[in-house]
Scaffold this motif. Structure first.
Motif, PDB file in Angstrom:
ATOM      1  N   VAL A  85       0.834  -1.200   0.000  1.00 19.05           N
ATOM      2  CA  VAL A  85       0.000   0.000   0.000  1.00 19.05           C
ATOM      3  C   VAL A  85       0.873   1.257   0.000  1.00 19.05           C
ATOM      4  CG1 VAL A  85      -1.673   1.348   1.335  1.00 19.05           C
ATOM      5  CG2 VAL A  85      -1.985  -1.118   1.064  1.00 19.05           C
ATOM      6  N   ASN A  86       1.866   1.296   0.877  1.00 22.09           N
ATOM      7  CA  ASN A  86       2.745   2.474   0.964  1.00 22.09           C
ATOM      8  C   ASN A  86       3.448   2.737  -0.363  1.00 22.09           C
ATOM      9  OD1 ASN A  86       1.990   2.573   3.634  1.00 22.09           O
ATOM     10  ND2 ASN A  86       3.981   1.982   4.446  1.00 22.09           N
ATOM     11  N   ARG A  87       4.024   1.696  -0.982  1.00 23.99           N
ATOM     12  CA  ARG A  87       4.761   1.879  -2.242  1.00 23.99           C
ATOM     13  C   ARG A  87       3.821   2.284  -3.373  1.00 23.99           C
ATOM     14  NH1 ARG A  87       9.463   3.414  -2.286  1.00 23.99           N
ATOM     15  NH2 ARG A  87       9.985   2.378  -4.217  1.00 23.99           N
ATOM     16  N   CYS A  88       2.601   1.758  -3.396  1.00 28.19           N
ATOM     17  CA  CYS A  88       1.636   2.151  -4.414  1.00 28.19           C
ATOM     18  C   CYS A  88       1.305   3.641  -4.282  1.00 28.19           C
ATOM     19  CB  CYS A  88       0.371   1.305  -4.304  1.00 28.19           C
ATOM     20  SG  CYS A  88      -0.926   1.780  -5.475  1.00 28.19           S
ATOM     21  N   VAL A  89       1.017   4.070  -3.054  1.00 30.55           N
ATOM     22  CA  VAL A  89       0.676   5.474  -2.811  1.00 30.55           C
ATOM     23  C   VAL A  89       1.870   6.387  -3.107  1.00 30.55           C
ATOM     24  CG1 VAL A  89       0.055   7.140  -1.010  1.00 30.55           C
ATOM     25  CG2 VAL A  89      -1.147   4.955  -1.159  1.00 30.55           C
ATOM     26  N   GLU A  90       3.061   5.979  -2.661  1.00 30.11           N
ATOM     27  CA  GLU A  90       4.255   6.816  -2.822  1.00 30.11           C
ATOM     28  C   GLU A  90       4.738   6.904  -4.265  1.00 30.11           C
ATOM     29  OE1 GLU A  90       7.049   4.950  -0.201  1.00 30.11           O
ATOM     30  OE2 GLU A  90       5.974   5.569   1.602  1.00 30.11           O
ATOM     31  N   THR A  91       4.637   5.802  -5.018  1.00 26.57           N
ATOM     32  CA  THR A  91       5.249   5.771  -6.354  1.00 26.57           C
ATOM     33  C   THR A  91       4.250   5.659  -7.495  1.00 26.57           C
ATOM     34  OG1 THR A  91       5.484   3.361  -6.442  1.00 26.57           O
ATOM     35  CG2 THR A  91       7.270   4.602  -5.364  1.00 26.57           C
TER      36      THR A  91
ATOM     37  N   GLN B 219      -6.588  -4.722  -4.884  1.00 25.89           N
ATOM     38  CA  GLN B 219      -7.927  -4.682  -5.467  1.00 25.89           C
ATOM     39  C   GLN B 219      -8.826  -3.881  -4.518  1.00 25.89           C
ATOM     40  OE1 GLN B 219      -9.136  -7.469  -7.929  1.00 25.89           O
ATOM     41  NE2 GLN B 219      -7.005  -7.550  -8.538  1.00 25.89           N
ATOM     42  N   ARG B 220      -9.659  -3.028  -5.090  1.00 23.09           N
ATOM     43  CA  ARG B 220     -10.552  -2.197  -4.281  1.00 23.09           C
ATOM     44  C   ARG B 220     -12.004  -2.403  -4.710  1.00 23.09           C
ATOM     45  NH1 ARG B 220      -8.037   1.924  -1.470  1.00 23.09           N
ATOM     46  NH2 ARG B 220      -5.840   2.192  -1.935  1.00 23.09           N
ATOM     47  N   PHE B 221     -12.915  -2.162  -3.756  1.00 24.37           N
ATOM     48  CA  PHE B 221     -14.340  -2.091  -4.077  1.00 24.37           C
ATOM     49  C   PHE B 221     -14.569  -0.796  -4.858  1.00 24.37           C
ATOM     50  CE2 PHE B 221     -14.673  -4.759  -0.179  1.00 24.37           C
ATOM     51  CZ  PHE B 221     -15.434  -5.799  -0.703  1.00 24.37           C
ATOM     52  N   PRO B 222     -15.686  -0.696  -5.580  1.00 23.05           N
ATOM     53  CA  PRO B 222     -15.984   0.557  -6.292  1.00 23.05           C
ATOM     54  C   PRO B 222     -16.018   1.777  -5.353  1.00 23.05           C
ATOM     55  CG  PRO B 222     -17.431  -1.175  -7.072  1.00 23.05           C
ATOM     56  CD  PRO B 222     -16.658  -1.740  -5.907  1.00 23.05           C
ATOM     57  N   THR B 223     -16.273   1.555  -4.071  1.00 23.38           N
ATOM     58  CA  THR B 223     -16.307   2.658  -3.105  1.00 23.38           C
ATOM     59  C   THR B 223     -14.903   3.145  -2.737  1.00 23.38           C
ATOM     60  OG1 THR B 223     -16.267   1.117  -1.246  1.00 23.38           O
ATOM     61  CG2 THR B 223     -18.438   1.793  -2.063  1.00 23.38           C
ATOM     62  N   GLY B 224     -13.866   2.384  -3.157  1.00 18.98           N
ATOM     63  CA  GLY B 224     -12.494   2.767  -2.832  1.00 18.98           C
ATOM     64  C   GLY B 224     -11.904   1.988  -1.674  1.00 18.98           C
ATOM     65  N   LYS B 225     -12.754   1.304  -0.912  1.00 19.74           N
ATOM     66  CA  LYS B 225     -12.245   0.497   0.210  1.00 19.74           C
ATOM     67  C   LYS B 225     -11.451  -0.690  -0.317  1.00 19.74           C
ATOM     68  CE  LYS B 225     -14.826   0.486   4.179  1.00 19.74           C
ATOM     69  NZ  LYS B 225     -15.863  -0.106   5.026  1.00 19.74           N
ATOM     70  N   LEU B 226     -10.457  -1.100   0.464  1.00 20.38           N
ATOM     71  CA  LEU B 226      -9.647  -2.253   0.078  1.00 20.38           C
ATOM     72  C   LEU B 226     -10.484  -3.514   0.059  1.00 20.38           C
ATOM     73  CD1 LEU B 226      -6.304  -1.702   1.999  1.00 20.38           C
ATOM     74  CD2 LEU B 226      -6.726  -1.413  -0.432  1.00 20.38           C
ATOM     75  N   TYR B 227     -10.340  -4.294  -1.007  1.00 19.97           N
ATOM     76  CA  TYR B 227     -11.020  -5.575  -1.135  1.00 19.97           C
ATOM     77  C   TYR B 227     -10.052  -6.709  -0.815  1.00 19.97           C
ATOM     78  CZ  TYR B 227     -13.146  -9.590  -3.475  1.00 19.97           C
ATOM     79  OH  TYR B 227     -13.630 -10.838  -3.770  1.00 19.97           O
ATOM     80  N   THR B 228      -8.918  -6.746  -1.502  1.00 21.93           N
ATOM     81  CA  THR B 228      -7.907  -7.783  -1.269  1.00 21.93           C
ATOM     82  C   THR B 228      -6.550  -7.300  -1.768  1.00 21.93           C
ATOM     83  OG1 THR B 228      -7.371 -10.122  -1.587  1.00 21.93           O
ATOM     84  CG2 THR B 228      -8.267  -8.975  -3.463  1.00 21.93           C
ATOM     85  N   MET B 229      -5.514  -7.931  -1.254  1.00 16.24           N
ATOM     86  CA  MET B 229      -4.160  -7.653  -1.713  1.00 16.24           C
ATOM     87  C   MET B 229      -3.481  -8.978  -1.996  1.00 16.24           C
ATOM     88  SD  MET B 229      -2.742  -4.523   0.519  1.00 16.24           S
ATOM     89  CE  MET B 229      -3.704  -4.683   1.994  1.00 16.24           C
ATOM     90  N   SER B 230      -2.745  -9.017  -3.073  1.00 21.64           N
ATOM     91  CA  SER B 230      -2.023 -10.220  -3.452  1.00 21.64           C
ATOM     92  C   SER B 230      -0.565 -10.080  -3.018  1.00 21.64           C
ATOM     93  CB  SER B 230      -2.096 -10.412  -4.968  1.00 21.64           C
ATOM     94  OG  SER B 230      -1.319 -11.511  -5.351  1.00 21.64           O
ATOM     95  N   THR B 231      -0.125 -11.003  -2.201  1.00 20.21           N
ATOM     96  CA  THR B 231       1.270 -10.966  -1.767  1.00 20.21           C
ATOM     97  C   THR B 231       2.044 -12.049  -2.516  1.00 20.21           C
ATOM     98  OG1 THR B 231       0.731 -12.352   0.126  1.00 20.21           O
ATOM     99  CG2 THR B 231       0.764  -9.989   0.501  1.00 20.21           C
ATOM    100  N   THR B 232       1.966 -11.978  -3.836  1.00 24.76           N
ATOM    101  CA  THR B 232       2.667 -12.943  -4.669  1.00 24.76           C
ATOM    102  C   THR B 232       4.175 -12.727  -4.579  1.00 24.76           C
ATOM    103  OG1 THR B 232       2.471 -11.482  -6.570  1.00 24.76           O
ATOM    104  CG2 THR B 232       0.767 -13.136  -6.300  1.00 24.76           C
TER     105      THR B 232
END
Length: 176
Positions: free
Chosen positions: A12-18, A28-41
């Motif tokens: 999340v931090n790297r996405c926001v920062e870069t 992945q986010r819901f249409p409302t902007g809330k977090l739905y899931t994150m993939s830690t591949t």
């Protein structure tokens, strides 16, 4: 470089920062902007450093109960002293020692691991017993629960010492 998974907060931090799709595409986010899931591949990370002590002892000898019998004992012990990951160059160093899901690889953060194997062989018959020990760990380091269920939730974060036992009996059929 090394291969590992990034903690959700780092993603999340790297996405926001870069705004880099390498990080943002994992969220992945819901249409409302809330977090739905994150993939830690698994992906390339800056570094993973480990330091520890390994001990191995093997002993084998004929017992004399049968013409070609043999008894063997094998002991292995690992004391992990450090397990550090840096998710990206210049990023913070994450200490994973004692964490169950360390560096995105389940079971790598155990401070203490050991196994012992006792085997008897005679002709085509082999009988063995192995015990594996995994020392206590935590699911997430630094986790602090709050609220009425604090004690219960903190208990879920702790994983106690575990012993696994494996008994085998084998017989080889045919020519050697």
């Amino acid at each position: 470089g090394a291969v590992g998974s990034l903690p959700a907060q780092i993603l999340v931090n790297r996405c926001v920062e870069t705004g880099d799709p390498v990080y943002c595409s994992q969220i992945q986010r819901f249409p409302t902007g809330k977090l739905y899931t994150m993939s830690t591949t698994l992906m390339n990370v800056a570094s993973i450093k480990t330091r520890g002590i390994d001990f191995n002892l093997n002993y084998s000898r004929p017992l004399g109960l049968a013409q070609d019998d043999n008894l063997s004992v094998n002991l292995l012990y690992t004391r992990l002293l450090a397990l550090e990951k840096q998710s990206f160059k210049g990023g913070p160093v994450e200490e994973n020692l004692g964490q169950l899901y360390a560096s995105g690889r389940l079971g790598t953060g155990f401070k203490n691991k050991a196994s012992a194997r006792l085997a008897y062989r005679s002709g085509g018959l082999t009988a063995s017993w192995q015990v594996t020990y995994l020392g206590k760990s935590q699911d997430r380091l630094g986790y602090v629960a709050s609220g009425a269920d604090k004690e219960y939730l903190e208990g879920l974060n702790r994983v106690g010492d575990v012993f696994y036992h494996d008994i085998q009996l084998r017989y080889a059929v045919g020519e050697k």
